[in-house]
Design a protein around this motif. Structure first.
Motif, PDB file in Angstrom:
ATOM      1  N   PRO A   1      34.365  36.897  45.841  1.00 28.43           N
ATOM      2  CA  PRO A   1      34.458  37.943  46.860  1.00 28.43           C
ATOM      3  C   PRO A   1      34.070  39.295  46.260  1.00 28.43           C
ATOM      4  O   PRO A   1      34.317  39.562  45.085  1.00 28.43           O
TER       5      PRO A   1
ATOM      6  N   TRP B   1      35.352  42.125  46.595  1.00 30.68           N
ATOM      7  CA  TRP B   1      36.479  42.942  46.152  1.00 30.68           C
ATOM      8  C   TRP B   1      36.980  42.570  44.764  1.00 30.68           C
ATOM      9  O   TRP B   1      37.692  43.353  44.125  1.00 30.68           O
ATOM     10  N   VAL B   2      36.653  41.376  44.262  1.00 35.31           N
ATOM     11  CA  VAL B   2      37.166  40.953  42.968  1.00 35.31           C
ATOM     12  C   VAL B   2      36.127  41.066  41.854  1.00 35.31           C
ATOM     13  O   VAL B   2      36.457  40.936  40.679  1.00 35.31           O
TER      14      VAL B   2
ATOM     15  N   ASP C   1      47.241  41.842  42.364  1.00 40.38           N
ATOM     16  CA  ASP C   1      47.005  40.675  43.208  1.00 40.38           C
ATOM     17  C   ASP C   1      48.081  40.602  44.282  1.00 40.38           C
ATOM     18  O   ASP C   1      49.219  41.037  44.073  1.00 40.38           O
TER      19      ASP C   1
ATOM     20  N   PHE D   1      44.429  39.381  49.117  1.00 33.24           N
ATOM     21  CA  PHE D   1      43.318  39.684  48.223  1.00 33.24           C
ATOM     22  C   PHE D   1      43.834  40.539  47.074  1.00 33.24           C
ATOM     23  O   PHE D   1      45.001  40.931  47.037  1.00 33.24           O
TER      24      PHE D   1
ATOM     25  N   ASN E   1      43.047  43.887  44.142  1.00 32.22           N
ATOM     26  CA  ASN E   1      42.522  45.244  44.137  1.00 32.22           C
ATOM     27  C   ASN E   1      42.332  45.722  42.708  1.00 32.22           C
ATOM     28  O   ASN E   1      43.287  45.773  41.927  1.00 32.22           O
TER      29      ASN E   1
END
Length: 270
Positions: free
Chosen positions: A82, A84-85, A223, A227, A229
Motif C-alpha cells: 500500500p 501509505w506503508v 500501526d 493501516f 502511519n
C-alpha cells in the motif's frame, strides 16, 4: 494475459533459472558455486522459499550481474505494498538500527511462519491466498537481518505476548519462543521483555517502530487495526524516542528475558 500478471518475484525466479541453464549448470553445480544445496536452489526457483538478499547477492556474484538481482528484489518488495506503508518499508530496508516495541504480539521481524499464519488467520476477512501473500511479504522483510551488514535490531515486548499458549496454539507458541531465544543469541539482535509485575506502563498505548539511517536520522512507524502511519516530523519522532526510552528502561536485560521465555515455555514443551 498470464505474462501481464507476472510479479517481480516471478520474474526474478525465472531469470535465475534461465541464467543457470544458459550457463550449463545443474542445480547441484550452481549450488556448489553459490554455497547452497541443490534442494535450496530448487525451492527458490519453484517459489517454495522466499527470495532474500543473501541468496540473490550470491547469484549476482556467480553470474557477474553486478547488483542486478538484489536491485530487482527491492522492486519485488514493493509489489502490492500500500502507498501509505512504502515510506516506512523503504526506511526499514535502509536502517542501520531498528527499535521495535509491541505490547501484545511478537514483532513482525521476529515472527515464525507458523506464528504469522496464526495471527493473520484471526482476521476472518482474509482468504488463504491473501494470507499466503502476507506471510511471504513478512518473511521477505525479515531478510534484512541476514544481510552482509544487517541492522542492529532491539526489540521490546510485554510479557503478555509470551502467554498466548492455548491447546490449539501450544506448538505454534513453542516454536515462536524457541525462535525468539535463538534470535536473541545473534550479535545484531537484542530482545527485552517487560515483566508482568511492572503493571501499567506507557507502552500499553500501542506498538511502534523506529528506524535510524546511516546519516543518523530517525523515522517512526505506528500501526493500527486499519493501516499504519510513517512518522518523520521532528516533534513526533522525539515523542517516540522518549516513549522508547521509557519501555526500554523497564524491560529486563537480554539474559533475564531469555530465562523468562524459557520459564514460560517449560510447561508447554516436552
Amino acid at each position: 494475459m498470464e505474462s501481464e500478471q507476472q510479479t517481480t518475484a516471478d520474474l526474478i525466479r525465472a531469470q535465475l533459472r534461465l541464467m543457470r541453464t544458459n550457463a550449463g549448470l545443474s542445480q547441484d553445480e550452481y549450488g556448489r558455486r553459490a554455497n547452497y544445496s541443490a534442494s535450496m536452489v530448487s525451492a527458490v526457483e519453484l517459489g517454495q522459499r522466499p527470495l532474500d538478499r543473501v541468496y540473490l547477492a550470491r547469484a549476482d556474484a556467480v553470474f557477474g550481474t553486478g547488483n542486478l538481482f538484489v536491485s530487482l528484489l527491492r522492486l519485488a518488495e514493493r509489489d502490492g505494498e500500500p502507498v501509505w506503508v512504502r515510506q516506512w518499508f523503504d526506511a526499514e530496508r535502509a536502517a542501520r538500527q531498528l527499535r521495535c516495541f509491541h505490547p501484545t504480539l511478537v514483532p513482525g521481524l521476529l515472527q515464525t511462519e507458523d506464528y504469522a499464519r496464526a495471527v493473520f488467520r484471526s482476521d476472518v476477512t482474509l482468504t488463504e491466498g491473501e494470507i499466503d501473500k502476507l506471510i511471504a511479504a513478512r518473511l521477505a522483510r525479515q531478510s534484512i537481518l541476514d544481510q552482509e551488514r544487517p541492522p542492529q535490531l532491539v526489540a521490546v515486548l510485554d510479557e503478555s505476548a509470551l502467554h498466548r499458549f492455548a491447546e490449539d496454539y501450544a506448538q505454534v507458541m513453542g516454536g515462536q519462543l524457541t525462535h525468539l531465544i535463538a534470535c536473541a543469541e545473534r550479535p545484531n539482535v537484542s530482545i527485552h521483555v517487560i515483566p508482568a509485575k511492572v503493571g501499567l506502563h506507557i507502552g500499553l498505548n500501542g506498538p511502534f517502530v523506529l528506524g535510524q539511517s546511516d546519516e543518523g536520522g530517525w523515522v517512526g512507524f505506528l500501526d493500527n487495526q486499519i493501516f499504519g502511519n510513517a512518522v518523520d516530523r521532528g516533534e513526533d519522532v522525539s515523542t517516540l524516542l522518549s516513549r522508547w526510552e521509557s519501555v526500554r528502561n523497564i524491560a529486563l536485560p537480554t539474559w533475564q528475558s531469555i530465562e523468562l521465555m524459557k520459564d514460560v515455555m517449560r510447561p508447554w514443551t516436552p
